[in-house]
Design a protein around this motif. Structure first.
Motif, PDB file in Angstrom:
ATOM      1  N   LYS A 167     -46.992  11.682 -77.634  1.00  0.00           N
ATOM      2  CA  LYS A 167     -46.904  12.579 -78.793  1.00  0.00           C
ATOM      3  C   LYS A 167     -45.763  13.577 -78.640  1.00  0.00           C
ATOM      4  O   LYS A 167     -45.106  13.934 -79.632  1.00  0.00           O
ATOM      5  N   HIS A 168     -45.500  14.056 -77.447  1.00  0.00           N
ATOM      6  CA  HIS A 168     -44.325  14.906 -77.255  1.00  0.00           C
ATOM      7  C   HIS A 168     -43.040  14.102 -77.472  1.00  0.00           C
ATOM      8  O   HIS A 168     -42.065  14.614 -78.033  1.00  0.00           O
ATOM      9  N   GLY A 169     -43.050  12.846 -77.071  1.00  0.00           N
ATOM     10  CA  GLY A 169     -41.887  11.999 -77.293  1.00  0.00           C
ATOM     11  C   GLY A 169     -41.633  11.735 -78.767  1.00  0.00           C
ATOM     12  O   GLY A 169     -40.473  11.655 -79.203  1.00  0.00           O
ATOM     13  N   ILE A 170     -42.703  11.616 -79.550  1.00  0.00           N
ATOM     14  CA  ILE A 170     -42.537  11.330 -80.977  1.00  0.00           C
ATOM     15  C   ILE A 170     -41.866  12.495 -81.686  1.00  0.00           C
ATOM     16  O   ILE A 170     -41.183  12.306 -82.702  1.00  0.00           O
ATOM     17  N   THR A 171     -42.019  13.700 -81.156  1.00  0.00           N
ATOM     18  CA  THR A 171     -41.299  14.848 -81.720  1.00  0.00           C
ATOM     19  C   THR A 171     -39.799  14.641 -81.579  1.00  0.00           C
ATOM     20  O   THR A 171     -39.028  14.885 -82.518  1.00  0.00           O
ATOM     21  N   GLY A 172     -39.361  14.183 -80.417  1.00  0.00           N
ATOM     22  CA  GLY A 172     -37.938  13.919 -80.204  1.00  0.00           C
ATOM     23  C   GLY A 172     -37.426  12.817 -81.107  1.00  0.00           C
ATOM     24  O   GLY A 172     -36.326  12.918 -81.672  1.00  0.00           O
ATOM     25  N   LEU A 173     -38.203  11.749 -81.253  1.00  0.00           N
ATOM     26  CA  LEU A 173     -37.782  10.655 -82.126  1.00  0.00           C
ATOM     27  C   LEU A 173     -37.663  11.141 -83.570  1.00  0.00           C
ATOM     28  O   LEU A 173     -36.691  10.809 -84.266  1.00  0.00           O
ATOM     29  N   THR A 174     -38.621  11.931 -84.021  1.00  0.00           N
ATOM     30  CA  THR A 174     -38.587  12.454 -85.388  1.00  0.00           C
ATOM     31  C   THR A 174     -37.315  13.254 -85.622  1.00  0.00           C
ATOM     32  O   THR A 174     -36.641  13.106 -86.655  1.00  0.00           O
ATOM     33  N   ARG A 175     -36.957  14.089 -84.674  1.00  0.00           N
ATOM     34  CA  ARG A 175     -35.752  14.907 -84.818  1.00  0.00           C
ATOM     35  C   ARG A 175     -34.492  14.052 -84.764  1.00  0.00           C
ATOM     36  O   ARG A 175     -33.512  14.331 -85.473  1.00  0.00           O
ATOM     37  N   ALA A 176     -34.517  13.007 -83.939  1.00  0.00           N
ATOM     38  CA  ALA A 176     -33.356  12.118 -83.858  1.00  0.00           C
ATOM     39  C   ALA A 176     -33.145  11.372 -85.172  1.00  0.00           C
ATOM     40  O   ALA A 176     -32.011  11.196 -85.629  1.00  0.00           O
ATOM     41  N   ILE A 177     -34.237  10.925 -85.795  1.00  0.00           N
ATOM     42  CA  ILE A 177     -34.129  10.261 -87.098  1.00  0.00           C
ATOM     43  C   ILE A 177     -33.513  11.207 -88.115  1.00  0.00           C
ATOM     44  O   ILE A 177     -32.609  10.843 -88.876  1.00  0.00           O
ATOM     45  N   ALA A 222     -31.607  13.773 -87.546  1.00  0.00           N
ATOM     46  CA  ALA A 222     -30.211  14.055 -87.206  1.00  0.00           C
ATOM     47  C   ALA A 222     -29.280  12.948 -87.672  1.00  0.00           C
ATOM     48  O   ALA A 222     -28.125  13.198 -88.035  1.00  0.00           O
ATOM     49  N   GLU A 223     -29.779  11.718 -87.697  1.00  0.00           N
ATOM     50  CA  GLU A 223     -28.945  10.577 -88.075  1.00  0.00           C
ATOM     51  C   GLU A 223     -29.134  10.153 -89.527  1.00  0.00           C
ATOM     52  O   GLU A 223     -28.496   9.205 -89.977  1.00  0.00           O
ATOM     53  N   GLY A 224     -30.001  10.854 -90.253  1.00  0.00           N
ATOM     54  CA  GLY A 224     -30.354  10.412 -91.596  1.00  0.00           C
ATOM     55  C   GLY A 224     -29.493  10.929 -92.711  1.00  0.00           C
ATOM     56  O   GLY A 224     -29.708  10.579 -93.878  1.00  0.00           O
ATOM     57  N   ASP A 225     -28.539  11.812 -92.407  1.00  0.00           N
ATOM     58  CA  ASP A 225     -27.587  12.316 -93.402  1.00  0.00           C
ATOM     59  C   ASP A 225     -28.254  13.023 -94.576  1.00  0.00           C
ATOM     60  O   ASP A 225     -27.688  13.090 -95.667  1.00  0.00           O
ATOM     61  N   GLY A 226     -29.453  13.532 -94.366  1.00  0.00           N
ATOM     62  CA  GLY A 226     -30.104  14.326 -95.398  1.00  0.00           C
ATOM     63  C   GLY A 226     -30.945  13.531 -96.368  1.00  0.00           C
ATOM     64  O   GLY A 226     -32.035  13.957 -96.745  1.00  0.00           O
ATOM     65  N   SER A 227     -30.468  12.378 -96.805  1.00  0.00           N
ATOM     66  CA  SER A 227     -31.230  11.586 -97.776  1.00  0.00           C
ATOM     67  C   SER A 227     -32.319  10.762 -97.097  1.00  0.00           C
ATOM     68  O   SER A 227     -33.378  10.510 -97.688  1.00  0.00           O
ATOM     69  N   LEU A 228     -32.074  10.332 -95.869  1.00  0.00           N
ATOM     70  CA  LEU A 228     -33.074   9.616 -95.082  1.00  0.00           C
ATOM     71  C   LEU A 228     -33.700  10.634 -94.133  1.00  0.00           C
ATOM     72  O   LEU A 228     -33.064  11.085 -93.187  1.00  0.00           O
TER      73      LEU A 228
END
Length: 286
Positions: free
Chosen positions: A184-194, A196-202
């Motif tokens: 669950k702590h790791g999923i926080t990092g993944l969420t933030r990485a998504i 960061a790479e989503g360009d605002g619309s994703l």
């Protein structure tokens, strides 16, 4: 039943599900929901289908997926649920279910909800259980995002979101759940990485709740009682609800509604962040 607590979720009805007017909520929009054969995943699949989306439910439990489809028919939801038996620990299966979802329409939304639990201290935690848990709850969401993000970007405007099921245990740690807490702590990092790479619309976001009346939660009670040497009643009163200010557990439908809101245009500024609905577990103390 444990003591005076009724540990069964109330039967889900259409009235329990949040329905929103949204330009992206229609049959041409596809959402993937993992863990759709029971609990929060099932409720989320039903909630999104009630908003007229086309839902692809991924789970290893084929019979449970059939039951989810049957409940959708009984509730007469406007959208469609297609259950696909999927081993989330198999990268090929994950890629295949994403491809199948993209064939149904505009893949815009993914809800990574599937999970498991194992109760044991770090000193005795079986590594095969650690590997299985983190494969389902951390590696699989990563692979799901990797496979789904290109499809979301290929829609006419690139709008979509990937949502990850977190927990109060993504905010703090208790004993005897080390693999779950790590995931669950790791999923926080993944969420933030998504995000960061989503360009605002994703967008990427997570949902954190306390104890929810699901089969996974009910199964924990006896295990936790045995591990800590206390009664099942004490587990519910002291471990599960002791720190909470709201002295009742959430229902799967209440959690599903958070995913529905998070996917909607009302949540366009929810990006890289967490919807924390925990009844006061995390930020209040005795």
């Amino acid at each position: 039943m444990a003591g005076d607590f009724d540990l069964s979720a109330p039967e889900l009805t259409r009235d329990d599900l949040l329905v929103l007017e949204d330009p992206y909520f229609g049959p041409e929009t596809v959402a993937i929901v993992t863990g759709a054969a029971s609990g929060i995943g099932r409720a989320t699949a039903l909630g999104l289908a009630a908003n007229d989306l086309t839902v692809v439910g991924a789970d290893i439990d084929a019979e449970g997926l059939d039951e989810t489809e049957d409940i959708a028919a009984d509730l007469d939801v406007s959208g469609t649920i297609h259950g696909i038996e999927t081993d989330l620990t198999d990268d090929g299966d994950v890629a295949a279910v994403v491809a199948a979802a993209a064939d149904e329409g505009d893949l815009r939304f993914v809800a990574n909800i599937a999970g498991m639990q194992h109760i044991a201290g770090i000193h005795e935690f079986p590594m095969e259980k650690y590997d299985l848990l983190t494969d389902i709850m951390l590696r699989s969401p990563f692979k799901m995002a990797q496979a789904a993000m290109p499809h979301i970007r290929e829609t006419d405007d690139g709008v979509g979101a990937i949502a990850n099921m977190s927990s109060v245990h993504g905010h703090y740690a208790t004993k005897d759940k080390p693999a779950y807490i790590t995931a669950k702590h790791g999923i926080t990092g993944l969420t933030r990485a998504i995000a960061a790479e989503g360009d605002g619309s994703l967008r990427g976001y997570s949902v954190s709740v306390g104890y929810v009346l699901t089969p996974l939660m009910v199964d924990q009670i006896a295990d936790t009682a045995a591990e800590r040497g206390i009664s099942e009643q004490e587990v519910v009163e002291d471990v599960m609800l002791g720190q909470a200010r709201t002295k009742e557990m959430m229902t799967p439908a209440e959690v599903a509604n958070l995913f529905t809101f998070g996917f909607s245009s009302h949540a366009s500024h929810l990006n890289g962040a967490d919807l924390l609905f925990d009844g006061g577990y995390t930020h209040t103390y005795e």
